[in-house]
Write a protein that holds these residues in place. Structure first.
Motif, short mmCIF file in Angstrom:
data_model
loop_
_atom_site.label_atom_id
_atom_site.label_comp_id
_atom_site.label_asym_id
_atom_site.label_seq_id
_atom_site.Cartn_x
_atom_site.Cartn_y
_atom_site.Cartn_z
N UNK A 19 0.86 -1.52 0.16
CA UNK A 19 0.38 -0.15 -0.07
C UNK A 19 1.11 1.56 -0.28
N UNK A 20 2.03 1.00 0.71
CA UNK A 20 2.76 2.28 0.70
C UNK A 20 3.15 2.57 -0.13
N UNK A 21 3.83 1.54 -0.93
CA UNK A 21 5.05 1.96 -2.33
C UNK A 21 3.79 2.44 -3.31
N UNK A 22 2.40 1.67 -3.32
CA UNK A 22 1.60 2.47 -4.48
C UNK A 22 1.43 3.75 -4.07
N UNK A 23 0.88 3.98 -2.85
CA UNK A 23 0.88 5.42 -2.56
C UNK A 23 2.22 5.82 -2.62
N UNK A 24 3.14 6.27 -2.61
CA UNK A 24 4.11 6.80 -2.74
C UNK A 24 4.07 7.04 -4.89
N UNK A 25 4.27 5.63 -4.98
CA UNK A 25 4.23 5.94 -7.10
C UNK A 25 3.15 6.02 -7.23
N UNK A 26 1.71 6.00 -7.42
CA UNK A 26 0.66 6.96 -7.52
C UNK A 26 1.30 8.32 -7.86
#
Length: 87
Positions: A19-26
């Motif tokens: 979730x954190x990775x996807x949030x930063x990427x998005x």
């Protein structure tokens, strides 16, 4: 019972990292698009405030909320599998 607790604990940690990775990427993709929009439109004014305003609107957008599906979808799938196997 201990196996279920371990599954829940490790699953929560793994899903949180995803979730954190996807949030930063998005968020970085959105920032890049806003900066590109600024450069292509040849706007005047403060670029940083334009990007920050765009990111504020992104924070309340549906896309940001859909990333929470990272938690919901695997839990539903695992719950369904456990139900089907036991019944």
């Amino acid at each position: 019972m201990m196996g279920l607790a371990r599954l829940i604990g490790i699953g929560f940690i793994v899903l949180s990292v995803i979730y954190i990775s996807l949030s930063f990427y998005s968020r970085s993709i959105r920032r890049k698009k806003l900066e590109q929009e600024w450069n292509e439109a040849d706007m005047t004014g403060d670029k940083d405030s334009f990007v920050e305003q765009g990111l504020k609107s992104y924070d309340s957008s549906l896309r940001r909320k859909l990333i929470l599906g990272v938690y919901v979808i695997p839990v539903v799938i695992i719950g369904t599998i456990i139900y089907v196997v036991n019944h």
